[in-house]
Write an enzyme that holds these catalytic residues in place. Structure first.
Site, PDB file in Angstrom:
ATOM      1  N   LYS A   1      17.009  30.818 -39.197  1.00 19.96           N
ATOM      2  CA  LYS A   1      15.896  30.438 -40.054  1.00 19.96           C
ATOM      3  C   LYS A   1      16.111  29.048 -40.665  1.00 19.96           C
ATOM      4  O   LYS A   1      15.168  28.277 -40.853  1.00 19.96           O
ATOM      5  CB  LYS A   1      15.700  31.478 -41.158  1.00 19.96           C
ATOM      6  CG  LYS A   1      15.023  32.762 -40.686  1.00 19.96           C
ATOM      7  CD  LYS A   1      13.577  32.509 -40.271  1.00 19.96           C
ATOM      8  CE  LYS A   1      12.818  33.796 -40.013  1.00 19.96           C
ATOM      9  NZ  LYS A   1      11.401  33.559 -39.682  1.00 19.96           N
TER      10      LYS A   1
ATOM     11  N   LEU B   1      23.279  35.536 -38.941  1.00 22.14           N
ATOM     12  CA  LEU B   1      22.481  34.969 -37.854  1.00 22.14           C
ATOM     13  C   LEU B   1      21.021  34.770 -38.251  1.00 22.14           C
ATOM     14  O   LEU B   1      20.367  33.832 -37.788  1.00 22.14           O
ATOM     15  CB  LEU B   1      22.578  35.850 -36.601  1.00 22.14           C
ATOM     16  CG  LEU B   1      23.885  35.690 -35.821  1.00 22.14           C
ATOM     17  CD1 LEU B   1      23.939  36.659 -34.647  1.00 22.14           C
ATOM     18  CD2 LEU B   1      24.036  34.250 -35.329  1.00 22.14           C
ATOM     19  N   TYR B   2      20.520  35.632 -39.097  1.00 21.05           N
ATOM     20  CA  TYR B   2      19.159  35.445 -39.613  1.00 21.05           C
ATOM     21  C   TYR B   2      19.104  34.146 -40.422  1.00 21.05           C
ATOM     22  O   TYR B   2      18.185  33.339 -40.259  1.00 21.05           O
ATOM     23  CB  TYR B   2      18.761  36.642 -40.477  1.00 21.05           C
ATOM     24  CG  TYR B   2      17.331  36.595 -40.970  1.00 21.05           C
ATOM     25  CD1 TYR B   2      16.282  36.926 -40.125  1.00 21.05           C
ATOM     26  CD2 TYR B   2      17.043  36.218 -42.282  1.00 21.05           C
ATOM     27  CE1 TYR B   2      14.971  36.888 -40.568  1.00 21.05           C
ATOM     28  CE2 TYR B   2      15.740  36.179 -42.742  1.00 21.05           C
ATOM     29  CZ  TYR B   2      14.701  36.508 -41.877  1.00 21.05           C
ATOM     30  OH  TYR B   2      13.403  36.464 -42.323  1.00 21.05           O
ATOM     31  N   GLU B   3      20.100  33.962 -41.274  1.00 21.94           N
ATOM     32  CA  GLU B   3      20.148  32.747 -42.090  1.00 21.94           C
ATOM     33  C   GLU B   3      20.263  31.494 -41.224  1.00 21.94           C
ATOM     34  O   GLU B   3      19.519  30.528 -41.413  1.00 21.94           O
ATOM     35  CB  GLU B   3      21.339  32.803 -43.048  1.00 21.94           C
ATOM     36  CG  GLU B   3      21.256  33.900 -44.093  1.00 21.94           C
ATOM     37  CD  GLU B   3      22.593  34.123 -44.781  1.00 21.94           C
ATOM     38  OE1 GLU B   3      23.440  33.206 -44.742  1.00 21.94           O
ATOM     39  OE2 GLU B   3      22.795  35.205 -45.354  1.00 21.94           O
TER      40      GLU B   3
ATOM     41  N   SER C   1      22.797  38.328 -43.925  1.00 17.06           N
ATOM     42  CA  SER C   1      22.633  38.476 -42.480  1.00 17.06           C
ATOM     43  C   SER C   1      22.844  37.099 -41.862  1.00 17.06           C
ATOM     44  O   SER C   1      21.899  36.321 -41.721  1.00 17.06           O
ATOM     45  CB  SER C   1      21.231  38.999 -42.149  1.00 17.06           C
ATOM     46  OG  SER C   1      21.059  39.110 -40.754  1.00 17.06           O
TER      47      SER C   1
END
Length: 423
Positions: free
Chosen positions: A319, A314-316, A312
């Site tokens: 974060k 954008l999650y990576e 994912s």
């Protein structure tokens, strides 16, 4: 020919042995009645500002606890030396290091007990009054760490020099009576963190973007939790509440999966990165007193996505950005900052997660009580290797190429305190 490496190893082992004896003597002093009676004098000595109640009680406390403690260290140190004499006859004299090390504690305890001028200032470092300059130590006992033994929980924080025994016993952080607020409380992990923090003796508060009252299922019974509604971008609304919080767990976030629109980018960074960062900064402003420095903490869920793909993007990205900001800011943080590096667990954000969220929550609380600053819970062994290496070098890079911000944080917190009084 004498192998001096072996001699050195024996010497170091003997010093560690002396510290282990001291720590277990201290633990025994809280549970064995005859020793407990003597040790109680030690807890009668100090006020919360670490000034002595009286000179007489201060001196008597050393005769009753510190001197016998050092005596026990010496006796068992001599027994270790005797054992080394028979097991390692060519290297036994390395074990003398532990006895010499202990002799320093014995003589200094006697000096304090006799009231020799200046002995306390030179040898009783963890009991000196004054402002705390750093947060509680991680591997070594400093003044804020030992202060917690006196005024946070006397049945925790037992160690005298190294914190290893407390870490192994799970007494390096006491959650009993602590007020702990958890963001993302309506999510799977948020609810379970509230549950296990409550079981550890904490007073929990749920911070949620939803309007529902958060309740926990404890042994088949419903337990309502104080629930405060807020949303990303409104962190300042929590300012007054954060003053009363001992531990803030920043756990909220979103996962837009494979989206890459402008809106998805904005939402990912706003919620996963900047909202968490603003809450952390706001919490830092509440750390003003010695008690705040010793007892306040912030735990931030930055995720295994800091170092391992999460399928994912954008999650990576969001974060990782949060993880680097936390690494940078905790170089000067006025309190303990813990990272939660979590692998894939089953939740609404990750329905194909592998790990049990209940087990993950248990592990977070367990590692926190062992004072682990980077709490890693994963099934991926690579994370256990890659993350510490990454964190070390990124932190080192930030230390070399950025300036300290302690004065700025302190000035901001003092300004915040003044404004609060005016308002």
């Amino acid at each position: 020919m004498v192998n001096y490496w072996i001699v050195g190893a024996v010497a170091i082992a003997s010093v560690f042995w002396a510290e282990i004896v001291r720590d277990f003597y201290h633990v025994a002093s809280h549970y064995v009645p005859p020793l407990q009676k003597l040790h109680n004098w030690h807890h009668r000595v100090f006020r919360p500002n670490l000034t002595a109640v009286s000179e007489t009680i201060y001196r008597q406390a050393h005769w009753r606890h510190d001197v016998p403690e050092a005596g026990a260290m010496m006796v068992l140190g001599l027994l270790l030396w005797l054992l080394a004499y028979f097991v390692l006859p060519a290297y036994h004299w390395g074990a003398a290091a532990g006895c010499i090390y202990t002799l320093g504690f014995l003589l200094s305890a006697i000096a304090r007990a006799c009231g020799i001028k200046g002995a306390d200032e030179l040898t009783d470092i963890t009991h000196q009054p004054g402002e705390f300059q750093t947060a509680p130590g991680n591997w070594f006992v400093n003044k804020p760490y030992h202060w917690r033994h006196h005024f946070d929980n006397q049945n925790a924080y037992y160690c005298g020099t190294f914190t290893l025994i407390d870490k192994l016993m799970g007494t390096a952080l006491s959650l009993k009576g602590k007020t702990v607020a958890v963001t993302g409380a309506s999510g799977t992990l948020g609810r379970l963190l509230l549950k296990h923090l409550h079981k550890a003796g904490a007073k929990v508060i749920a911070l949620s973007s939803g309007n529902e009252q958060i309740t926990l299922n404890l042994d088949g019974e419903s337990f309502p939790v104080k629930t405060v509604t807020w949303h990303a971008g409104a962190e300042a609304d929590l300012a007054q509440l954060l003053e009363k919080i001992d531990i803030l767990v920043i756990n909220h976030g979103i996962n837009v999966q494979g989206e890459r629109t402008g809106e998805a980018i904005a939402n990912s960074y706003e919620i996963n990165t900047f909202s968490a960062w603003r809450l952390m900064e706001l919490f830092f402003l509440t750390v003003r007193t010695n008690e705040n420095i010793a007892c306040k903490e912030v735990w931030i869920n930055t995720s295994e996505a800091e170092v391992i793909p999460a399928v994912s993007p954008l999650y990576e990205l969001s974060k990782r950005a949060l993880g680097d900001l936390v690494t940078l800011r905790r170089l000067d943080a006025p309190c303990i900052v813990r990272k939660l590096i979590l692998g894939p667990f089953k939740s609404n954000l990750n329905p194909i997660g592998i790990m049990s969220p209940d087990w993950v929550a248990q592990q977070i609380v367990k590692q926190a009580k062992a004072d682990v600053r980077n709490i890693i819970v994963t099934i991926n062994p690579l994370t256990l290797i890659v993350f510490p290496v990454k964190e070390f070098f990124v932190s080192l890079y930030f230390q070399i190429f950025s300036r300290k911000a302690v004065a700025e944080i302190k000035a901001s917190s003092e300004k915040s305190s003044v404004e609060a009084k005016i308002n």
